[in-house]
Design a protein around this motif. Structure first.
Motif, PDB file in Angstrom:
ATOM      1  N   PHE A 112      46.673  -3.403-107.339  1.00 46.72           N
ATOM      2  CA  PHE A 112      46.753  -1.880-107.600  1.00 46.72           C
ATOM      3  C   PHE A 112      48.267  -1.226-107.416  1.00 46.72           C
ATOM      4  CE2 PHE A 112      42.636  -3.044-105.922  1.00 46.72           C
ATOM      5  CZ  PHE A 112      41.877  -2.787-106.969  1.00 46.72           C
ATOM      6  N   PHE A 113      49.199  -2.091-107.291  1.00 45.53           N
ATOM      7  CA  PHE A 113      50.372  -1.582-107.009  1.00 45.53           C
ATOM      8  C   PHE A 113      51.490  -2.569-107.940  1.00 45.53           C
ATOM      9  CE2 PHE A 113      48.186  -0.354-103.578  1.00 45.53           C
ATOM     10  CZ  PHE A 113      48.413   1.186-103.397  1.00 45.53           C
ATOM     11  N   GLU A 132      49.515  -2.879 -97.057  1.00 47.33           N
ATOM     12  CA  GLU A 132      48.970  -1.958 -98.372  1.00 47.33           C
ATOM     13  C   GLU A 132      48.004  -1.428 -98.217  1.00 47.33           C
ATOM     14  OE1 GLU A 132      49.451  -4.559-101.585  1.00 47.33           O
ATOM     15  OE2 GLU A 132      51.554  -4.244-101.890  1.00 47.33           O
ATOM     16  N   SER A 177      43.949  -9.119-104.860  1.00 47.92           N
ATOM     17  CA  SER A 177      44.340  -8.687-103.516  1.00 47.92           C
ATOM     18  C   SER A 177      44.571  -7.141-103.959  1.00 47.92           C
ATOM     19  CB  SER A 177      45.541  -9.340-102.987  1.00 47.92           C
ATOM     20  OG  SER A 177      46.812  -8.792-103.889  1.00 47.92           O
ATOM     21  N   ILE A 178      44.990  -6.422-102.709  1.00 48.54           N
ATOM     22  CA  ILE A 178      45.544  -5.081-102.925  1.00 48.54           C
ATOM     23  C   ILE A 178      46.577  -4.645-103.985  1.00 48.54           C
ATOM     24  CG2 ILE A 178      45.927  -2.987-101.554  1.00 48.54           C
ATOM     25  CD1 ILE A 178      44.120  -3.954 -99.467  1.00 48.54           C
ATOM     26  N   ALA A 179      47.422  -5.866-103.863  1.00 46.57           N
ATOM     27  CA  ALA A 179      48.695  -5.884-104.682  1.00 46.57           C
ATOM     28  C   ALA A 179      48.275  -5.465-106.101  1.00 46.57           C
ATOM     29  CB  ALA A 179      49.604  -7.101-104.351  1.00 46.57           C
ATOM     30  N   MET A 239      53.345 -27.071-106.591  1.00 48.96           N
ATOM     31  CA  MET A 239      53.712 -25.945-105.435  1.00 48.96           C
ATOM     32  C   MET A 239      53.471 -26.959-104.058  1.00 48.96           C
ATOM     33  SD  MET A 239      52.789 -22.238-104.874  1.00 48.96           S
ATOM     34  CE  MET A 239      54.043 -21.755-105.822  1.00 48.96           C
ATOM     35  N   SER A 271      41.170   3.637-109.831  1.00 47.17           N
ATOM     36  CA  SER A 271      41.174   2.687-108.706  1.00 47.17           C
ATOM     37  C   SER A 271      42.350   2.844-107.919  1.00 47.17           C
ATOM     38  CB  SER A 271      40.934   1.120-109.181  1.00 47.17           C
ATOM     39  OG  SER A 271      42.001   0.745-109.865  1.00 47.17           O
ATOM     40  N   LEU A 272      43.463   3.857-108.416  1.00 46.32           N
ATOM     41  CA  LEU A 272      44.456   4.230-107.630  1.00 46.32           C
ATOM     42  C   LEU A 272      44.349   5.321-107.251  1.00 46.32           C
ATOM     43  CD1 LEU A 272      47.220   3.131-106.676  1.00 46.32           C
ATOM     44  CD2 LEU A 272      48.102   3.992-108.599  1.00 46.32           C
ATOM     45  N   VAL A 286      38.178   0.060-106.802  1.00 48.91           N
ATOM     46  CA  VAL A 286      38.462  -1.017-106.157  1.00 48.91           C
ATOM     47  C   VAL A 286      37.704  -2.202-105.964  1.00 48.91           C
ATOM     48  CG1 VAL A 286      39.635  -1.778-103.934  1.00 48.91           C
ATOM     49  CG2 VAL A 286      40.455   0.461-105.148  1.00 48.91           C
ATOM     50  N   SER A 292      49.828 -21.987-108.801  1.00 51.18           N
ATOM     51  CA  SER A 292      49.307 -22.185-107.558  1.00 51.18           C
ATOM     52  C   SER A 292      47.761 -22.584-107.782  1.00 51.18           C
ATOM     53  CB  SER A 292      49.486 -21.135-106.651  1.00 51.18           C
ATOM     54  OG  SER A 292      48.422 -19.879-107.112  1.00 51.18           O
ATOM     55  N   GLU A 304      51.060  -8.644 -96.879  1.00 52.71           N
ATOM     56  CA  GLU A 304      51.153  -7.510 -98.052  1.00 52.71           C
ATOM     57  C   GLU A 304      49.821  -6.663 -97.901  1.00 52.71           C
ATOM     58  OE1 GLU A 304      53.652  -8.869-101.881  1.00 52.71           O
ATOM     59  OE2 GLU A 304      51.425  -8.892-102.112  1.00 52.71           O
ATOM     60  N   ARG A 347      48.048   1.837 -98.062  1.00 49.13           N
ATOM     61  CA  ARG A 347      48.522   2.615 -99.467  1.00 49.13           C
ATOM     62  C   ARG A 347      47.481   2.954-100.249  1.00 49.13           C
ATOM     63  NH1 ARG A 347      53.525  -0.957-102.015  1.00 49.13           N
ATOM     64  NH2 ARG A 347      53.124   0.983-103.649  1.00 49.13           N
ATOM     65  N   LEU A 348      46.224   2.007-100.212  1.00 47.03           N
ATOM     66  CA  LEU A 348      45.310   2.259-100.812  1.00 47.03           C
ATOM     67  C   LEU A 348      44.827   3.905-100.822  1.00 47.03           C
ATOM     68  CD1 LEU A 348      42.553  -0.496-101.120  1.00 47.03           C
ATOM     69  CD2 LEU A 348      44.033   0.573-103.016  1.00 47.03           C
ATOM     70  N   TYR A 379      54.585   9.446-106.906  1.00 47.71           N
ATOM     71  CA  TYR A 379      54.641   9.019-108.555  1.00 47.71           C
ATOM     72  C   TYR A 379      53.369   9.070-109.026  1.00 47.71           C
ATOM     73  CZ  TYR A 379      53.324   4.216-107.661  1.00 47.71           C
ATOM     74  OH  TYR A 379      52.409   3.090-107.328  1.00 47.71           O
ATOM     75  N   ASP A 380      52.358   8.438-108.243  1.00 51.71           N
ATOM     76  CA  ASP A 380      50.731   8.205-108.450  1.00 51.71           C
ATOM     77  C   ASP A 380      50.316   9.759-108.677  1.00 51.71           C
ATOM     78  OD1 ASP A 380      48.303   7.458-108.768  1.00 51.71           O
ATOM     79  OD2 ASP A 380      47.811   7.000-106.903  1.00 51.71           O
TER      80      ASP A 380
END
Lengths: 265, 194
Positions: free
Chosen positions: A21-22, B20, A17-19, B1, A124-125, A196, A11, B16, B23-24, B30-31
């Motif tokens: 961190f997960f 999320e 993004s926040i993703a 793409m 950061s988490l 973050v 891409s 997302e 979630r931060l 688990y964290d």
């Protein structure tokens, strides 16, 4: 970050993004044992920290070498500039171990944000900041109760002396919020938010560089130089922030402990 | 793409993101679990080994430095004491020397005075002895002179008066009387002369 980068390479531009961190779980998905990339980063940080300091401690001699001097400078910094200066020489020694451990652990977790290959701060988490803040919370409440007893400590914290009685209607709820909720919450959030933000800025700069240099056409490539320099500067800035946040965390911890154990005026 | 796919991915990313965002702030189980484990390991290592070890080394160093300072201080004090003692001894020696010199001077004076006295006494004694000897010799001379003069006068008188004066006792008496007269006249003459 490696996994998302691989999937989104086509891409062209990976917006942070926040993703980040997960990341996808590696082991035990869906259970409380779920283990992902960030946990691995933390374990690596902890392992490096422990190995470095255990080796330094093993080799510690009366006449310090170069490495030992650096380590002792760090330990002295926390003991003298944080613990003794804020809590006072007489009471500081009980909390030096706590403050030193906190400082070095936070520093290690923060610095993983700029280590190539790890590229994300262990702090950061929210888990680590929350557990650190809880630890501090227990310690400063415990210190206060130990120094003054439960009743006296509560009275000291919630009813600051030297204020007209009717002001307690306003002050006591505020003090309660401060002592029991805001202090630990701000400790955790400040650390997490800084890390973050730092990560997002770094990723933004470097993925923009990647995009401009390899995928943009013509004059747009020149922007790559700009974003790269920014990323470089931000990396250095993150080193500073990593140390600064670790310092702020232990300074505030020392201040809270000091407020808990201080004698009445 | 394709553009549509990109848009879709952006939308999903945005969705997302909104999901999320909270979630931060809310730690997953688990964290918390792994954070606790990691922190516990670090805390264990630092509380049980690293910090006590460094503390021990620092304490030992402080002790050593303090010991060194104390040693240096005691050495300095010792040196100062030794210096003071040396000065004291020097002072004592000087006083002693001065005293001895003074004593010697006094003694020399005494010796000189003593020997002077002794010499004077000796001289006086010698003079006295000489005087006495002279006196004795003079008396002896006067006695023998008297005898000689008497015998000479007797012989002379005998020759003059003949054999009348042969009796010894008489002779002696005559001579003595003569001499006494002579002496008395001499003394009278001397008294007159004076």
């Amino acid at each position: 970050m490696i996994a998302p980068l691989a999937t989104e390479e086509e891409s062209g531009f990976h917006a942070p993004s926040i993703a980040d961190f997960f990341p996808a779980p590696v082991l035990f998905e869906g259970t409380f044992l779920e283990f992902n990339r960030l946990q691995l980063v933390r374990l690596i940080a902890a392992a490096v920290l422990i190995v470095l300091f255990v080796i330094a401690a093993k080799r510690a001699k009366l006449v310090p070498g170069r490495g030992q001097n650096v380590v002792e400078m760090l330990l002295d910094f926390v003991r003298v500039n944080v613990a003794e200066e804020i809590i006072g020489k007489a009471k500081a020694h009980k909390y030096v171990a706590l403050l030193t451990t906190l400082f070095l652990a936070i520093l290690a977790f923060n610095l993983t944000g700029i280590v190539p290959g790890l590229n994300i701060a262990g702090s950061s988490l929210i888990g680590i900041p929350v557990m650190l803040a809880l630890w501090v919370y227990v310690m400063y409440l415990g210190a206060g109760i130990k120094a003054h007893g439960v009743g006296h400590f509560l009275k000291m914290s919630l009813f600051p002396p030297g204020v007209p009685a009717f002001m307690y209607v306003l002050l006591t709820p505020i003090e309660f919020l401060t002592v029991f909720i805001l202090r630990p919450a701000t400790l955790a959030l400040r650390l997490m938010a800084n890390m973050v933000a730092g990560h997002l800025m770094l990723v933004l700069c470097f993925s923009a560089t990647q995009f401009f240099v390899f995928e943009a056409t013509g004059g747009m490539k020149a922007f790559g130089a700009l974003t790269f320099v920014s990323g470089f500067a931000l990396t250095l800035f993150e080193v500073f922030v990593a140390a600064l946040q670790a310092y702020i965390f232990v300074v505030l911890t020392a201040v809270y402990i000091s407020l808990s154990v201080e004698d009445e005026h | 793409m394709s553009a549509a796919a990109t848009a879709a991915s952006l939308v999903s990313a945005a969705e997302e993101g909104t999901i999320e965002g909270t979630r931060l702030l809310l730690p997953a189980l688990y964290d918390i679990f792994w954070s606790t484990i990691v922190l516990a390991i670090i805390a264990f290592a630092f509380y049980k080994y690293v910090l006590p070890k460094f503390q021990a080394v620092l304490d030992k160093r402080t002790e050593l430095i303090q010991g060194g300072i104390a040693k240096a201080e005691s050495a300095q004090a010792e040196a100062a004491a030794a210096l003071a003692e040396y000065h004291q001894q020097l002072q004592d020696a000087r006083t002693e020397a001065a005293r001895i010199r003074e004593d010697a001077r006094t003694e020399a004076g005494q010796i000189v005075a003593e020997s002077r006295t002794k010499a004077q006494e000796e001289a006086a004694r010698i003079v006295e002895t000489a005087h006495r000897q002279i006196e004795a010799e003079r008396q002896q001379a006067s006695v023998s002179l008297r005898a000689d003069v008497g015998s000479l006068a007797t012989q002379l008188a005998s020759k003059i008066v003949g054999e009348s004066l042969e009796d010894t006792a008489r002779q002696s008496r005559v001579v003595d009387r003569f001499l006494d007269e002579l002496e008395a006249s001499t003394t009278a003459n001397a008294g007159k002369g004076n």
